[in-house]
Structure formats: C-alpha cells, structure tokens
Motif scaffolding. Sequence first.
Motif, PDB file in Angstrom:
ATOM      1  N   ASN A 121     -27.708  47.294 -49.371  1.00 38.12           N
ATOM      2  CA  ASN A 121     -26.418  46.990 -49.979  1.00 38.12           C
ATOM      3  C   ASN A 121     -26.380  47.353 -51.467  1.00 38.12           C
ATOM      4  N   HIS A 157     -15.046  37.815 -45.663  1.00 38.46           N
ATOM      5  CA  HIS A 157     -14.754  39.246 -45.620  1.00 38.46           C
ATOM      6  C   HIS A 157     -16.037  39.959 -46.035  1.00 38.46           C
ATOM      7  N   SER A 158     -16.530  40.718 -45.094  1.00 35.67           N
ATOM      8  CA  SER A 158     -17.762  41.456 -45.307  1.00 35.67           C
ATOM      9  C   SER A 158     -17.787  42.555 -44.254  1.00 35.67           C
ATOM     10  N   PRO A 161     -21.844  37.390 -47.387  1.00 38.23           N
ATOM     11  CA  PRO A 161     -20.391  37.189 -47.346  1.00 38.23           C
ATOM     12  C   PRO A 161     -20.001  35.918 -48.090  1.00 38.23           C
ATOM     13  N   HIS A 162     -18.715  35.781 -48.321  1.00 40.21           N
ATOM     14  CA  HIS A 162     -18.238  34.611 -49.058  1.00 40.21           C
ATOM     15  C   HIS A 162     -16.787  34.330 -48.696  1.00 40.21           C
ATOM     16  N   HIS A 208     -16.053  45.349 -39.721  1.00 37.93           N
ATOM     17  CA  HIS A 208     -15.580  44.344 -40.669  1.00 37.93           C
ATOM     18  C   HIS A 208     -15.710  42.958 -40.047  1.00 37.93           C
ATOM     19  N   TRP A 265     -24.101  47.857 -46.191  1.00 40.55           N
ATOM     20  CA  TRP A 265     -23.514  46.509 -46.233  1.00 40.55           C
ATOM     21  C   TRP A 265     -22.686  46.331 -47.500  1.00 40.55           C
ATOM     22  N   ASN A 266     -21.476  45.816 -47.356  1.00 40.15           N
ATOM     23  CA  ASN A 266     -20.686  45.416 -48.518  1.00 40.15           C
ATOM     24  C   ASN A 266     -20.611  43.896 -48.574  1.00 40.15           C
ATOM     25  N   THR A 267     -20.412  43.376 -49.765  1.00 43.56           N
ATOM     26  CA  THR A 267     -20.185  41.928 -49.933  1.00 43.56           C
ATOM     27  C   THR A 267     -21.245  41.127 -49.185  1.00 43.56           C
ATOM     28  N   LYS A 268     -22.495  41.431 -49.481  1.00 38.87           N
ATOM     29  CA  LYS A 268     -23.606  40.727 -48.829  1.00 38.87           C
ATOM     30  C   LYS A 268     -24.329  39.885 -49.869  1.00 38.87           C
ATOM     31  N   HIS A 313     -20.460  31.474 -51.651  1.00 34.28           N
ATOM     32  CA  HIS A 313     -21.345  32.324 -50.857  1.00 34.28           C
ATOM     33  C   HIS A 313     -21.793  31.616 -49.573  1.00 34.28           C
TER      34      HIS A 313
END
Length: 276
Positions: A157, A243-244, A193-194, A216, A188-191, A269
């Motif tokens: 990520n 959203h991840s 997630p939150h 997504h 991986w994005n936004t890892k 988180h």
Amino acid sequence: MDFMFSADIRSYKTMRNDELRDAFVTAPLFEAGKINLTYTDVDRAVIGGITPAGEPIVLPTHKELAADYFCQRREAGVINIGGEGLITVDGTEYPMNNRDSLYIAKESQEVVFSSKDAANPAKFYLASYPAHRVTKTVHVPKSEAKFIELGSQETSNERTIFQSIRPGIVDSCQLVMGITELKKGSVWNTKPPHTHFRRTEVYMYFDLPKDEKVFHLMGEPTEVRTLPIESEVAIASPSWSIHSGVGTSNYTFIWAMGGENQEFDDMDHIEVSALR
C-alpha cells in the motif's frame, strides 16, 4: 442528471451486487463531447464527468436543484485527469493541466469547460456539495498540493496523497478533495480501512487498465460487502460505511469528502483483523 438513492445501514446487508451498484456506483463518467452528472442522496453530493471534445460545455442547472444556476447554493471541486483544458468561471480563465484542481465557489454563475485539443480532450471530474457561504474560486496546480507519502511496499500500500482542496490551501465550506496515487506493486488503498461518522466520501478510480478491477470494500466492519469496480466510475460511501479497496494492479483515485469536519486525519481506524 442521473439519481442514486442509497441503501441504509440495515438494508444493504441483504442486497445483491447489482442492487448495491444501483445505490452507490455511478455509470461511466467520461464520454467525448458530453457532461454526465449523478446526484446522490449521500450528503446531497453531485458527481460528474465533463469531456469537451470540440465545443465548450457549460455546467447546467437542473430542476431538482431548484436553482437559477448550478453553483447558486453549491460549491464544486474539479480535477482534470485528461489532456490540457480550460475552465472559465464568470469570465476568468483557469488553465487546467493533468492533475490540476479548481475549487469553484458558491454563487459562481457561469462555468464553462473546454479542451485544448479535441483529439486529446480534458477529462474534468467534478464533485459538488451544498455550501452555506460565499468563498473564493481557487486554482491549485498539482505542484502546489500538499503531498504525503504513506504505506510501504511490504504491505502493498505504498502511495502518495495529494491534498489540493483542503484547509490551508482552499477556504471551502465543506468540500475536501484530492488524489491518491498507488506506486507500482502496491494495490491496497486506505489500509487499514476506516470510517468517519462526521462526513461522507466519494471515490473515483482511474488509471486502471481496461481488463483490471478494484475490489471496493463497503459496509459496516462486521458486515463487509465487496464490489468489483472498473476505471472511471465513482462510488459513494455513507458515513456509516468503511471505504477501502484492493486492485488487480496499481491505480489512482480521487477522493472527495463532505460533512461537518474538514480535518483530513479525523478518522476511526479499523484493524484488518477486525473485518468480517
């Protein structure tokens, strides 16, 4: 203008993927010579793709906005992901190179989009939220955005975040907007997630090869749903949803947030091990 009516925190759990897409995912945004707008009831956001290929395109109002012009009671953020373009706001011209941002203030009456080269048109991605006060239209080149390096190659990520419409750069009402670019080998994005119950968020994935997807993740942390998303569509995330996502290759996405708190780091988180 298309309309998306989102599912609630209870009903999404029993919905099929096609029903979830109807509730949260736009149609493809960018078509040569067209403007495609989608209104979602997630914080009354309007999401759009504008692709001038020849004649300039004027940002229209719609009956459902009950406004004399689009930005009468709205602010808008625009990021160009295509060729060189130009946005004219009430007679003032703003050159828009690839990855440049423009914040368009409430009460801006005429907004016109054009491309420098119709064969390589600009692709203007627009995100708009209701606004409560008049501010100032601001052009933010990519070089003037605040950038942050996050993640690592070891956890797949590694990414660069460009914050272009945010406090300290742009005085907006509620809109916060920017770009996240994943490095090669990272997916991986936004890892981890939150969630942030104080605001909602829209993702628009792009720079994704035609045959690849981003999976997504959305829903409550204990009831996660996965939607395979193609390039150049957007997905809206309600305040109660994570959203991840993870791609089958690296990619880029634009995030846009609206709500009562503009602090980028204000998020709750959730450890990956806690997802169900």
